[in-house]
Write a protein that holds these residues in place. Structure first.
Motif, mmCIF file in Angstrom:
data_model
loop_
_atom_site.group_PDB
_atom_site.id
_atom_site.type_symbol
_atom_site.label_atom_id
_atom_site.label_comp_id
_atom_site.label_asym_id
_atom_site.label_seq_id
_atom_site.Cartn_x
_atom_site.Cartn_y
_atom_site.Cartn_z
ATOM 1 N N GLY A 215 0.798 -1.225 0.000
ATOM 2 C CA GLY A 215 0.000 0.000 0.000
ATOM 3 C C GLY A 215 0.832 1.278 0.000
ATOM 4 N N PHE A 216 2.159 1.147 -0.036
ATOM 5 C CA PHE A 216 3.021 2.342 0.038
ATOM 6 C C PHE A 216 4.066 2.282 -1.073
ATOM 7 C CE2 PHE A 216 1.374 1.409 4.203
ATOM 8 C CZ PHE A 216 1.043 2.636 4.738
ATOM 9 N N ASP A 217 4.187 3.342 -1.868
ATOM 10 C CA ASP A 217 5.242 3.306 -2.880
ATOM 11 C C ASP A 217 6.568 3.752 -2.268
ATOM 12 O OD1 ASP A 217 5.400 6.125 -2.932
ATOM 13 O OD2 ASP A 217 3.810 6.241 -4.446
ATOM 14 N N ASP A 218 7.631 3.512 -3.013
ATOM 15 C CA ASP A 218 8.981 3.743 -2.494
ATOM 16 C C ASP A 218 9.200 5.174 -2.018
ATOM 17 O OD1 ASP A 218 9.406 1.159 -3.115
ATOM 18 O OD2 ASP A 218 11.062 1.491 -4.529
ATOM 19 N N ALA A 219 8.566 6.129 -2.737
ATOM 20 C CA ALA A 219 8.767 7.533 -2.372
ATOM 21 C C ALA A 219 8.098 7.859 -1.038
ATOM 22 C CB ALA A 219 8.193 8.436 -3.471
ATOM 23 N N ALA A 220 6.992 7.180 -0.763
ATOM 24 C CA ALA A 220 6.239 7.485 0.463
ATOM 25 C C ALA A 220 6.831 6.809 1.690
ATOM 26 C CB ALA A 220 4.778 7.065 0.288
ATOM 27 N N SER A 221 7.440 5.648 1.487
ATOM 28 C CA SER A 221 7.900 4.888 2.649
ATOM 29 C C SER A 221 9.242 4.218 2.397
ATOM 30 C CB SER A 221 6.859 3.816 3.025
ATOM 31 O OG SER A 221 7.425 2.898 3.939
ATOM 32 N N GLU A 222 10.231 4.650 3.156
ATOM 33 C CA GLU A 222 11.555 4.018 3.107
ATOM 34 C C GLU A 222 11.463 2.556 3.521
ATOM 35 O OE1 GLU A 222 15.389 3.768 2.239
ATOM 36 O OE2 GLU A 222 14.233 5.615 1.986
ATOM 37 N N LEU A 223 10.595 2.292 4.495
ATOM 38 C CA LEU A 223 10.447 0.924 5.003
ATOM 39 C C LEU A 223 9.855 0.009 3.933
ATOM 40 C CD1 LEU A 223 10.804 -0.928 7.493
ATOM 41 C CD2 LEU A 223 8.495 -0.261 8.210
ATOM 42 N N HIS A 225 10.155 0.456 0.749
ATOM 43 C CA HIS A 225 11.247 0.267 -0.209
ATOM 44 C C HIS A 225 12.195 -0.828 0.282
ATOM 45 C CE1 HIS A 225 14.465 1.118 -2.991
ATOM 46 N NE2 HIS A 225 15.283 1.319 -1.978
ATOM 47 N N ALA A 226 12.552 -0.760 1.568
ATOM 48 C CA ALA A 226 13.470 -1.758 2.143
ATOM 49 C C ALA A 226 12.839 -3.148 2.109
ATOM 50 C CB ALA A 226 13.826 -1.366 3.578
ATOM 51 N N ALA A 227 11.544 -3.215 2.403
ATOM 52 C CA ALA A 227 10.860 -4.516 2.430
ATOM 53 C C ALA A 227 10.895 -5.168 1.047
ATOM 54 C CB ALA A 227 9.416 -4.334 2.900
ATOM 55 N N ARG A 228 10.847 -4.340 0.017
ATOM 56 C CA ARG A 228 10.853 -4.877 -1.349
ATOM 57 C C ARG A 228 12.261 -5.182 -1.851
ATOM 58 N NH1 ARG A 228 5.948 -1.731 -2.033
ATOM 59 N NH2 ARG A 228 7.101 0.216 -2.148
ATOM 60 N N SER A 229 13.261 -4.479 -1.318
ATOM 61 C CA SER A 229 14.597 -4.603 -1.898
ATOM 62 C C SER A 229 15.560 -5.446 -1.060
ATOM 63 C CB SER A 229 15.200 -3.210 -2.113
ATOM 64 O OG SER A 229 15.221 -2.514 -0.901
ATOM 65 N N VAL A 230 15.254 -5.603 0.231
ATOM 66 C CA VAL A 230 16.163 -6.373 1.087
ATOM 67 C C VAL A 230 15.708 -7.820 1.106
ATOM 68 C CG1 VAL A 230 17.032 -6.625 3.450
ATOM 69 C CG2 VAL A 230 16.632 -4.348 2.506
ATOM 70 N N SER A 231 16.642 -8.725 0.844
ATOM 71 C CA SER A 231 16.245 -10.127 0.753
ATOM 72 C C SER A 231 16.025 -10.741 2.134
ATOM 73 C CB SER A 231 17.298 -10.925 -0.008
ATOM 74 O OG SER A 231 18.553 -10.767 0.620
ATOM 75 N N ASN A 232 16.862 -10.326 3.112
ATOM 76 C CA ASN A 232 16.663 -10.898 4.447
ATOM 77 C C ASN A 232 15.578 -10.122 5.200
ATOM 78 O OD1 ASN A 232 18.392 -8.730 4.444
ATOM 79 N ND2 ASN A 232 19.367 -9.305 6.357
ATOM 80 N N GLY A 246 9.326 9.086 10.842
ATOM 81 C CA GLY A 246 8.026 9.485 10.319
ATOM 82 C C GLY A 246 7.500 8.592 9.212
ATOM 83 N N ASP A 247 8.015 7.383 9.097
ATOM 84 C CA ASP A 247 7.596 6.485 8.017
ATOM 85 C C ASP A 247 6.147 6.009 8.225
ATOM 86 O OD1 ASP A 247 9.182 4.474 5.860
ATOM 87 O OD2 ASP A 247 7.291 3.738 6.670
ATOM 88 N N PRO A 248 5.282 6.190 7.214
ATOM 89 C CA PRO A 248 3.862 5.834 7.398
ATOM 90 C C PRO A 248 3.622 4.326 7.485
ATOM 91 C CG PRO A 248 4.274 6.562 5.139
ATOM 92 C CD PRO A 248 5.529 6.817 5.909
ATOM 93 N N LEU A 249 4.420 3.515 6.800
ATOM 94 C CA LEU A 249 4.254 2.060 6.918
ATOM 95 C C LEU A 249 4.633 1.596 8.326
ATOM 96 C CD1 LEU A 249 3.853 -0.856 6.011
ATOM 97 C CD2 LEU A 249 6.092 -0.761 4.887
ATOM 98 N N ALA A 250 5.740 2.131 8.841
ATOM 99 C CA ALA A 250 6.149 1.782 10.209
ATOM 100 C C ALA A 250 5.057 2.182 11.200
ATOM 101 C CB ALA A 250 7.462 2.481 10.559
ATOM 102 N N ALA A 251 4.407 3.308 10.956
ATOM 103 C CA ALA A 251 3.325 3.754 11.846
ATOM 104 C C ALA A 251 2.149 2.791 11.791
ATOM 105 C CB ALA A 251 2.885 5.169 11.453
ATOM 106 N N ALA A 252 1.841 2.307 10.570
ATOM 107 C CA ALA A 252 0.720 1.365 10.430
ATOM 108 C C ALA A 252 1.026 0.050 11.142
ATOM 109 C CB ALA A 252 0.449 1.116 8.944
ATOM 110 N N VAL A 253 2.265 -0.404 11.032
ATOM 111 C CA VAL A 253 2.662 -1.644 11.726
ATOM 112 C C VAL A 253 2.563 -1.440 13.236
ATOM 113 C CG1 VAL A 253 4.604 -3.199 12.206
ATOM 114 C CG2 VAL A 253 4.140 -2.465 9.852
ATOM 115 N N ASN A 254 3.068 -0.308 13.711
ATOM 116 C CA ASN A 254 3.032 -0.052 15.153
ATOM 117 C C ASN A 254 1.597 0.017 15.678
ATOM 118 O OD1 ASN A 254 4.347 0.530 17.698
ATOM 119 N ND2 ASN A 254 3.619 2.640 17.461
#
Ligand SMILES: [Zn+2]
Length: 334
Positions: A215-223, A225-232, A246-254
């Motif tokens: 639900g979040f594109d790379d520009a909106a959420s660093e997290l 982006h990391a979830a899509r690009s980091v293999s581990n 201030g990452d909105p995805l991290a806020a949604a998870v929290n």
């Protein structure tokens, strides 16, 4: 008292009472002498054997005997206590299996250690041990009834009633990790859907990030982006670092994690009615971002009188909570 170690009894121990305590985990086994004021010494940490119950029991016997030598031998210590994963009843019997320790299932932990050591041993669930530690030396000092919620690879709940660990029939008391809060919710490792642990645990959070990232594109959420690009897998530390940015995805998870923890607190509040519910575990390094949100949701889940009766607080002890708590429990229960 006869000394079996050539008279090298610790001259600094004075008249303080000493217990041998064990904190058994899937990776490490910690063993130490614990004074009745909570001081820990002669601490050692060894890798938990992975080749079956006998090896673990043998390692425990050796560690307990060695540590006791620093106090003048096993007869000189006033209690032996062990905290272990799993559903452990008030007699120290483990019901079912403890995940992560092969062969650690369906037997009397206290009985087997007593047979090997020739003295009484108190065995209890590790979260109950940590709760006893908090009651005596941490965030529950001066209280009689507390509950502890530990967020780690799973959810551990410890309950202390009238100063004593409460295991319940079959050691079931506090098995809140698999309490279903969303019947149509996320699939849990236990096979059910919507358990508290499917949201508020290290693995639950990692899965949440990957699910919600869409639900979040790379520009909106660093997290995202990391979830899509980091293999581990992403760590909880990573998630909370991004939340501070201030990452909105991290806020949604929290939000989701805090909601699940609020349900755990609500269940404990209306069944145990503790004076305080104490939160522990790695993610509580970000307690300032978690506990106020949990409190807010908790107040929506319970009646005002219930909300007003219970405090939610951060644990006061660090990694020694299990050790000092196992010692405190052993002195209290034996
Ligand atoms: Zn479950």
């Amino acid at each position: 008292m006869t000394s079996s170690n050539g008279g090298q009894v610790d001259i600094n121990s004075g008249t303080r009472r000493q217990a041998v305590a064990v904190d058994l985990g899937g990776t490490w086994l910690k063993c130490a002498l614990v004074y009745d004021d909570g001081t820990v010494r002669s601490s050692r940490r060894i890798a938990t054997p992975t080749d079956g119950r006998e090896s673990v029991l043998s390692a425990l016997r050796s560690a307990i005997s060695e540590v006791a030598e620093a106090a003048g031998g096993l007869p000189a210590v006033d209690a032996v206590g062990i905290g272990s994963p799993g559903m452990i009843d008030g007699d120290g019997y483990l019901h079912g299996a403890a995940v992560n320790i092969p062969g650690w299932a369906d037997f009397s932990i206290a009985g087997e250690l007593e047979r090997r050591l020739g003295r009484s041993v108190v065995a209890l669930n590790d979260a109950n041990a940590a709760a006893m530690g908090e009651l005596r030396f941490g965030a529950g000092r001066g209280m009689h009834d507390i509950a502890l919620v530990t967020v780690g690879t799973g959810i551990g709940v410890g309950i202390v009633i009238e100063g004593r660990p409460h295991a319940g029939k079959g050691g079931v008391a506090g098995e809140l990790g698999h309490l279903v809060i969303h019947p149509e919710g996320r699939l849990c490792s236990c096979g059910n859907r919507g358990c508290i642990e499917a949201y508020a645990s290290a693995s639950g959070m990692r899965s949440l990030v990957r699910e919600l990232a869409d639900g979040f594109d790379d520009a909106a959420s660093e997290l995202a982006h990391a979830a899509r690009s980091v293999s581990n897998d992403l760590t909880a530390e990573h998630i909370y670092r991004e939340l501070r940015n201030g990452d909105p995805l991290a806020a949604a998870v929290n939000e989701t994690v805090c909601d699940a923890l609020a349900h755990a607190a609500a269940a404990l509040a209306v069944t145990v009615a503790p004076e305080r519910i104490v939160f522990a575990g790695g993610i509580m390094g970000s307690a300032d971002l978690i506990l106020p949100r949990v409190r807010e949701r908790f107040e929506r889940l319970v009646l005002p009188h219930v909300a007003g009766s219970v405090e939610l607080a951060l644990a006061g002890l660090s990694s020694d909570a299990g050790l000092v708590g196992a010692a405190a429990a052993a002195r209290t229960v034996q």
